[in-house]
Write an enzyme that holds these catalytic residues in place. Structure first.
Site, PDB file in Angstrom:
ATOM      1  N   GLN A 166       0.889  -1.088  -0.075  1.00 35.09           N
ATOM      2  CA  GLN A 166       0.198   0.009   0.204  1.00 35.09           C
ATOM      3  C   GLN A 166       0.860   1.085  -0.095  1.00 35.09           C
ATOM      4  O   GLN A 166       0.189   2.204  -0.702  1.00 35.09           O
ATOM      5  CB  GLN A 166      -0.805   0.047   1.327  1.00 35.09           C
ATOM      6  CG  GLN A 166      -1.894   1.096   1.405  1.00 35.09           C
ATOM      7  CD  GLN A 166      -2.529   0.998   2.703  1.00 35.09           C
ATOM      8  OE1 GLN A 166      -3.625   0.353   2.616  1.00 35.09           O
ATOM      9  NE2 GLN A 166      -2.417   1.677   3.746  1.00 35.09           N
ATOM     10  N   ASP A 244       4.433   0.034   4.302  1.00 37.93           N
ATOM     11  CA  ASP A 244       3.088  -0.207   5.026  1.00 37.93           C
ATOM     12  C   ASP A 244       2.464  -1.158   3.925  1.00 37.93           C
ATOM     13  O   ASP A 244       2.018  -0.791   2.918  1.00 37.93           O
ATOM     14  CB  ASP A 244       2.250   0.738   5.206  1.00 37.93           C
ATOM     15  CG  ASP A 244       1.010   0.240   5.770  1.00 37.93           C
ATOM     16  OD1 ASP A 244       0.727  -0.669   6.133  1.00 37.93           O
ATOM     17  OD2 ASP A 244       0.127   1.376   6.255  1.00 37.93           O
ATOM     18  N   HIS A 365      -2.305   9.776  10.528  1.00 41.28           N
ATOM     19  CA  HIS A 365      -3.538  10.093   9.778  1.00 41.28           C
ATOM     20  C   HIS A 365      -4.424   8.947   9.115  1.00 41.28           C
ATOM     21  O   HIS A 365      -3.975   7.794   9.545  1.00 41.28           O
ATOM     22  CB  HIS A 365      -3.267  11.117   8.431  1.00 41.28           C
ATOM     23  CG  HIS A 365      -2.482  10.151   7.456  1.00 41.28           C
ATOM     24  ND1 HIS A 365      -2.365  10.722   6.205  1.00 41.28           N
ATOM     25  CD2 HIS A 365      -1.832   9.059   7.341  1.00 41.28           C
ATOM     26  CE1 HIS A 365      -1.642   9.784   5.477  1.00 41.28           C
ATOM     27  NE2 HIS A 365      -1.465   8.523   6.160  1.00 41.28           N
ATOM     28  N   ARG A 366      -5.584   9.222   8.552  1.00 43.16           N
ATOM     29  CA  ARG A 366      -6.219   8.179   7.974  1.00 43.16           C
ATOM     30  C   ARG A 366      -6.273   8.527   6.515  1.00 43.16           C
ATOM     31  O   ARG A 366      -5.999   9.765   5.966  1.00 43.16           O
ATOM     32  CB  ARG A 366      -7.763   8.047   8.182  1.00 43.16           C
ATOM     33  CG  ARG A 366      -7.987   7.561   9.680  1.00 43.16           C
ATOM     34  CD  ARG A 366      -6.972   6.466  10.149  1.00 43.16           C
ATOM     35  NE  ARG A 366      -7.319   5.080   9.367  1.00 43.16           N
ATOM     36  CZ  ARG A 366      -8.100   4.371  10.104  1.00 43.16           C
ATOM     37  NH1 ARG A 366      -8.278   4.032  11.010  1.00 43.16           N
ATOM     38  NH2 ARG A 366      -8.028   3.026   9.271  1.00 43.16           N
ATOM     39  N   SER A 367      -6.569   7.610   5.575  1.00 41.70           N
ATOM     40  CA  SER A 367      -6.539   7.743   4.068  1.00 41.70           C
ATOM     41  C   SER A 367      -7.682   8.789   3.591  1.00 41.70           C
ATOM     42  O   SER A 367      -7.430   9.498   2.917  1.00 41.70           O
ATOM     43  CB  SER A 367      -6.573   6.483   3.060  1.00 41.70           C
ATOM     44  OG  SER A 367      -7.806   5.646   3.404  1.00 41.70           O
TER      45      SER A 367
HETATM   46  P1  PGA Z   1      -6.246   3.607   5.962  1.00 39.70           P
HETATM   47  O1  PGA Z   1      -4.789   3.654   5.576  1.00 39.70           O
HETATM   48  O2  PGA Z   1      -6.530   5.249   6.665  1.00 39.70           O
HETATM   49  O3  PGA Z   1      -6.751   3.457   4.787  1.00 39.70           O
HETATM   50  O4  PGA Z   1      -6.505   2.738   7.318  1.00 39.70           O
HETATM   51  C1  PGA Z   1      -3.751   3.889   6.511  1.00 39.70           C
HETATM   52  C2  PGA Z   1      -2.555   3.140   7.020  1.00 39.70           C
HETATM   53  O5  PGA Z   1      -3.228   1.941   6.606  1.00 39.70           O
HETATM   54  O6  PGA Z   1      -1.857   3.507   7.455  1.00 39.70           O
HETATM   55 ZN    ZN Z   2      -1.162   1.236   7.985  1.00 45.51          ZN
END
Ligand code: PGA
Ligand code: ZN
Length: 411
Positions: A166, A244, A365-367
């Site tokens: 990711q 990550d 943060h978040r995505s």
């Molecule tokens: P998410 O991703 O906010 O979509 O969960 C961020 C991460 O996995 O660190």
């Molecule tokens: Zn993560």
């Protein structure tokens, strides 16, 4: 310093999906607000983000139920409460919800109030939010500038078409935020130039990293290392590399399914793969490299001593899961996301426990994000080791890094 009024509204996040912004008004006239983010590759052990599920509004993603929970259920209980007792405010909301995972009122509803109350308390005392957090929750811990983790190449669910991994991350080796963003920005723009020259896409993913159609994960590492070199920055010396994997997203029936390479591999084979990239590209930091309940492979990999092994979906900012991880020797670092647990108090408890364990801490943060920069104050005030709020583009990401520059400048 008493709460006079609490009001939540529905706003939009960086993906254009609804989220909450909550205002807290104090009896001295102070007004503060805070907004909550939303993940895409969410952990299954996270506190519940309440969505309306009404297909006629925002494809079911509306948050009017959560907004009403703040305005009709939480607000009447908290009005007149003194902010000298912030812990109690979080405790009251946890009790009012009454579930293990905040599924009745919604962690999004509860956190928006919790964060706004902390901001209001700081504002009312005329001190920066980081200072309030430090003095109220930590006392002995010194505030300190975290190292920044910039995920310059995005794959997985955040780009949804190329890499299984990711995030490909660079971590400038400095605790000075102005130097860190400069290194990050120079490498980021060097990557952009190289992509253009190769006639590859320079469009960015949800967290502001590039998402080009490269042929392999390896090419992503090579692109980053080469681009950094062209700007005069050396791997390990000036910055370190991280990933990550968000591996829960490509785990099915006890196998890790790598679409890019068209193969299904075991946890053991995945460990070998990580060890290879660790040696070949000097990868320093490994986040969510196995599925969130695959404790066995986490522990196995940890024994092979990666420098930094970080649990995100593995722990979900939850002290009970962190305790299990400590006993099983699964990791030596934790991602701290307030919305995974739902209150500031519980977030602080997770940071404190990690420090007790000697683990590294990374506020994240978040995505799906907003322009709220609360995380920057939290990271500095709590003296965490890292902050991870995206790449060097998109203002909802930069709001946090820019706030750290303000803090460094005494603002
Ligand atoms: P998410 O991703 O906010 O979509 O969960 C961020 C991460 O996995 O660190
Ligand atoms: Zn993560």
């Amino acid at each position: 310093m008493k709460i006079n009024k609490i009001k939540a509204i529905e706003i939009l996040d960086s993906r254009g999906n609804p989220t909450l912004r909550t205002f807290v008004v104090l009896d001295d006239g102070t007004v503060a607000s805070s907004s909550v983010p939303s993940g895409a590759s969410t952990g299954s052990h996270e506190a519940v983000e309440l969505r309306d599920q009404d297909p006629k509004r925002y494809h079911g993603l509306g948050v009017l139920k959560a907004v009403n929970n703040v305005n009709d259920i939480i607000a009447p209980k908290l009005v007149n409460l003194s902010l000298e007792r912030l812990d109690e405010l979080d405790r009251l909301m946890i009790d009012l919800d009454g579930t293990e995972n905040k599924s009745r009122l919604g962690a999004n509803a509860i956190l928006s109030v919790s964060q706004a109350a902390v901001k209001a308390a700081a504002l009312s005392q005329k001190i920066p939010i980081w200072q309030f957090i430090n003095e109220y929750y930590f006392q002995v811990v010194k505030p300190s500038m975290p190292k920044m983790m910039f995920n310059v190449v995005n794959g997985g669910k955040h780009a949804d078409w190329n890499f299984d991994i990711q995030e490909f991350i660079i971590i400038p080796q400095t605790n000075k935020s102005t130097d860190s963003v400069r290194i990050g920005s120079e490498i980021y723009h060097s990557i952009q130039k190289n992509l253009k020259e190769k006639k590859l896409s320079i469009l960015v993913g949800d967290e502001g990293g590039f998402s080009p159609a490269l042929n392999s994960n390896e090419e992503a590492f090579q692109l980053i290392i080469e681009s950094a070199k062209q700007t005069g920055y050396g791997n390990e010396k000036d910055y370190k590399l991280g990933i990550d994997a968000a591996a829960s997203e490509f785990f099915s029936e006890n196998k890790y399914i790598l679409k890019k390479d068209n193969k299904e591999i075991t946890g053991e084979e995945l460990i070998q793969y990580y060890l290879e990239i660790k040696d070949k590209y000097l990868v320093y930091s490994f986040e969510d490299v196995f599925q969130e309940d695959d404790w066995e492979n986490w522990s196995k990999f940890f024994q092979q001593a990666p420098s930094l092994l970080i649990g995100d979906d593995l722990f979900c900012t939850n002290i009970n899961r962190m305790k299990t991880g400590y006993e099983k020797k699964s990791a030596n670092a934790v991602i701290i996301k307030p919305n995974q647990i739902g209150t500031v108090k519980e977030t602080i408890d997770a940071i404190k426990l990690a420090k007790e364990y000697g683990w590294a801490t990374a506020v994240s943060h978040r995505s799906g994000e907003t322009e709220d920069s609360f995380l920057a104050d939290l990271a500095y005030g709590a003296g965490v080791d890292f902050i991870k709020t995206g790449s060097i583009s998109r203002s909802e990401r930069l709001a946090k890094y820019n706030r750290l520059i303000e803090i460094e400048n005494g603002l």
